[in-house]
Write a protein that holds these residues in place. Structure first.
Motif, PDB file in Angstrom:
ATOM      1  N   GLY A 105       0.887  -1.240   0.233  1.00 61.20           N
ATOM      2  CA  GLY A 105      -0.154  -0.376  -0.151  1.00 61.20           C
ATOM      3  C   GLY A 105       0.745   1.100  -0.058  1.00 61.20           C
ATOM      4  N   SER A 106       0.206   2.234   0.184  1.00 65.36           N
ATOM      5  CA  SER A 106       0.787   3.866   0.654  1.00 65.36           C
ATOM      6  C   SER A 106       0.998   4.230   1.706  1.00 65.36           C
ATOM      7  N   GLN A 107       1.790   5.276   2.593  1.00 64.26           N
ATOM      8  CA  GLN A 107       1.243   5.974   3.813  1.00 64.26           C
ATOM      9  C   GLN A 107       0.745   5.925   4.196  1.00 64.26           C
ATOM     10  N   SER A 108      -1.006   6.180   3.563  1.00 64.67           N
ATOM     11  CA  SER A 108      -1.330   6.542   4.279  1.00 64.67           C
ATOM     12  C   SER A 108      -2.492   4.957   4.141  1.00 64.67           C
ATOM     13  N   CYS A 143       8.233 -12.018  -5.919  1.00 66.18           N
ATOM     14  CA  CYS A 143       8.374 -11.394  -4.799  1.00 66.18           C
ATOM     15  C   CYS A 143      10.042 -11.504  -5.071  1.00 66.18           C
ATOM     16  N   LYS A 144      10.591  -9.810  -5.219  1.00 65.32           N
ATOM     17  CA  LYS A 144      12.357 -10.202  -5.196  1.00 65.32           C
ATOM     18  C   LYS A 144      12.647  -9.549  -3.977  1.00 65.32           C
ATOM     19  N   ILE A 145      13.835 -10.367  -3.856  1.00 63.86           N
ATOM     20  CA  ILE A 145      13.563 -10.089  -1.410  1.00 63.86           C
ATOM     21  C   ILE A 145      15.019  -9.093  -1.562  1.00 63.86           C
ATOM     22  N   LYS A 146      15.175  -8.107  -1.157  1.00 64.23           N
ATOM     23  CA  LYS A 146      15.621  -7.193  -0.508  1.00 64.23           C
ATOM     24  C   LYS A 146      16.294  -7.351   0.529  1.00 64.23           C
ATOM     25  N   SER A 147      15.376  -7.735   1.322  1.00 64.28           N
ATOM     26  CA  SER A 147      16.511  -8.124   2.845  1.00 64.28           C
ATOM     27  C   SER A 147      15.752  -9.220   3.799  1.00 64.28           C
ATOM     28  N   ILE A 148      16.026  -8.898   3.966  1.00 65.24           N
ATOM     29  CA  ILE A 148      15.758 -10.687   5.722  1.00 65.24           C
ATOM     30  C   ILE A 148      15.703 -10.211   6.833  1.00 65.24           C
ATOM     31  N   GLU A 149      14.948  -9.795   7.434  1.00 67.00           N
ATOM     32  CA  GLU A 149      14.858  -9.930   9.333  1.00 67.00           C
ATOM     33  C   GLU A 149      14.432 -11.292   9.382  1.00 67.00           C
ATOM     34  N   LYS A 198      11.285  -7.630   3.074  1.00 66.52           N
ATOM     35  CA  LYS A 198      11.343  -6.292   2.262  1.00 66.52           C
ATOM     36  C   LYS A 198      11.542  -7.118   1.220  1.00 66.52           C
ATOM     37  N   VAL A 199      10.366  -6.769   0.470  1.00 65.18           N
ATOM     38  CA  VAL A 199      10.269  -7.453  -1.053  1.00 65.18           C
ATOM     39  C   VAL A 199       9.941  -5.834  -2.484  1.00 65.18           C
ATOM     40  N   GLU A 200      10.511  -6.276  -3.197  1.00 69.34           N
ATOM     41  CA  GLU A 200       9.849  -5.562  -4.649  1.00 69.34           C
ATOM     42  C   GLU A 200       9.036  -6.437  -5.261  1.00 69.34           C
ATOM     43  N   CYS A 201       8.071  -6.162  -5.806  1.00 70.35           N
ATOM     44  CA  CYS A 201       7.050  -7.191  -6.779  1.00 70.35           C
ATOM     45  C   CYS A 201       6.883  -6.444  -8.198  1.00 70.35           C
ATOM     46  N   THR A 202       6.803  -7.698  -8.898  1.00 70.17           N
ATOM     47  CA  THR A 202       6.202  -7.351 -10.209  1.00 70.17           C
ATOM     48  C   THR A 202       5.261  -8.643 -10.317  1.00 70.17           C
ATOM     49  N   ILE A 204      -3.303  -5.362  -6.912  1.00 70.76           N
ATOM     50  CA  ILE A 204      -2.840  -5.100  -7.705  1.00 70.76           C
ATOM     51  C   ILE A 204      -2.835  -3.781  -7.857  1.00 70.76           C
ATOM     52  N   GLY A 205      -3.764  -2.724  -8.047  1.00 78.34           N
ATOM     53  CA  GLY A 205      -3.981  -0.956  -8.095  1.00 78.34           C
ATOM     54  C   GLY A 205      -1.986  -0.760  -6.933  1.00 78.34           C
ATOM     55  N   LYS A 206      -2.710  -1.182  -5.748  1.00 81.69           N
ATOM     56  CA  LYS A 206      -1.796  -0.623  -5.057  1.00 81.69           C
ATOM     57  C   LYS A 206       0.150  -1.134  -5.167  1.00 81.69           C
ATOM     58  N   LEU A 207      -0.137  -2.328  -5.624  1.00 81.40           N
ATOM     59  CA  LEU A 207       1.293  -2.649  -6.251  1.00 81.40           C
ATOM     60  C   LEU A 207       1.842  -1.727  -7.015  1.00 81.40           C
ATOM     61  N   LYS A 208       0.678  -1.095  -8.586  1.00 86.29           N
ATOM     62  CA  LYS A 208       1.090  -0.702  -9.017  1.00 86.29           C
ATOM     63  C   LYS A 208       1.375   0.642  -8.499  1.00 86.29           C
ATOM     64  N   SER A 209       1.010   0.820  -7.692  1.00 83.68           N
ATOM     65  CA  SER A 209       1.222   2.754  -7.619  1.00 83.68           C
ATOM     66  C   SER A 209       2.711   2.115  -6.497  1.00 83.68           C
ATOM     67  N   ASN A 210       2.673   1.617  -5.734  1.00 79.72           N
ATOM     68  CA  ASN A 210       4.195   1.256  -4.815  1.00 79.72           C
ATOM     69  C   ASN A 210       4.011  -0.424  -4.685  1.00 79.72           C
ATOM     70  N   ASN A 211       5.380  -0.441  -5.419  1.00 79.73           N
ATOM     71  CA  ASN A 211       5.858  -2.028  -5.779  1.00 79.73           C
ATOM     72  C   ASN A 211       6.661  -2.668  -4.161  1.00 79.73           C
ATOM     73  N   ASN A 212       6.882  -1.592  -3.853  1.00 76.61           N
ATOM     74  CA  ASN A 212       7.422  -2.261  -2.344  1.00 76.61           C
ATOM     75  C   ASN A 212       6.158  -2.794  -1.243  1.00 76.61           C
ATOM     76  N   ALA A 213       6.707  -3.983  -0.535  1.00 80.24           N
ATOM     77  CA  ALA A 213       5.678  -4.539  -0.104  1.00 80.24           C
ATOM     78  C   ALA A 213       6.673  -5.393   0.791  1.00 80.24           C
ATOM     79  N   ALA A 214       5.758  -5.427   2.147  1.00 86.28           N
ATOM     80  CA  ALA A 214       6.423  -6.630   2.846  1.00 86.28           C
ATOM     81  C   ALA A 214       6.151  -7.507   3.600  1.00 86.28           C
ATOM     82  N   MET A 215       6.619  -9.386   3.395  1.00 87.49           N
ATOM     83  CA  MET A 215       5.796 -10.747   3.837  1.00 87.49           C
ATOM     84  C   MET A 215       6.637 -10.655   4.825  1.00 87.49           C
ATOM     85  N   LEU A 216       5.234 -11.256   6.507  1.00 84.47           N
ATOM     86  CA  LEU A 216       5.309 -11.766   7.428  1.00 84.47           C
ATOM     87  C   LEU A 216       5.156 -13.454   7.339  1.00 84.47           C
TER      88      LEU A 216
END
Length: 201
Positions: A41-44, A169-175, A99-103, A74-86
């Protein structure tokens, strides 16, 4: 009881354990890692939902799941393709945050390959008339009565392909957090800059 696991204080072993759990989750329906929370999503307007892990690819630092092209994510990812998975496994006492970047893949070679491996029963949700999250006057599965059972044919299920989407989801970081009896351990792996760091739990 002390924790004598090899991944207690060893970056290499920790990464091995994480990927082993992700790989296992793709095959094992009872694995806790099979159904992570996906947040986008977005910040808001952040949104979280459970997804089903369908692929784990360590060589490309990639995980993926299936969706419907009409889903509001899908709309949310089109406007911001950064996401998180837990991910969390109660028995293993391990939490993993990605922390991932989605296609978004739709009607391409990636979706064709995944669709061909999708079970007949799993195709049902792509046959709904209106997209997931659409308002309805009555409680509904979204399916026409003739499809709202398991009698639909393989040919009828093919109709769902037009809605089928694969989110890579391309993984940028793993915690990683390990809730150990003798003291928790936490680490972060920055895959973009190839930096491993210990964190205070």
């Amino acid at each position: 009881m002390t924790d004598t696991v090899p991944y207690y204080e060893d970056f290499v072993e920790i990464k091995k354990k994480i990927w082993s759990m992700l790989n296992n989750a793709v095959k094992d329906r009872s694995s806790s890692f099979r159904i992570p929370v996906f947040i986008c999503g977005s910040q808001s307007d952040l949104d979280g939902r459970i997804v089903v892990l369908r692929k784990s690819d360590q060589s490309n630092n990639l995980v993926q799941y299936h969706s419907d092209i009409r889903s509001d994510k899908i709309g949310k990812l089109k406007s911001n393709n950064n996401a998180a998975m837990l991910f969390y496994d109660k028995d293993e006492k391990i939490q993993v945050r990605l922390k991932v970047e989605c296609t978004i893949n739709h009607n391409n070679e990636i979706t064709k390959e995944s669709w061909s491996k999708t079970q007949h029963i799993s195709r049902k949700c792509y046959l709904v008339d209106k997209g997931p999250g659409t308002m309805s006057d009555t409680p509904t599965s979204g399916l026409k009565p003739e499809l709202d059972n398991f009698d639909y044919t393989k040919e009828q299920s093919e109709e769902g392909y037009k809605n089928f989407t694969v989110i890579q989801c391309k993984i940028k970081s793993i915690e990683w957090l390990y809730l150990a009896a003798k003291g928790h351990r936490r680490a972060k792996f920055d895959l973009v800059n190839n930096i491993d760091t210990w964190l205070v739990p």
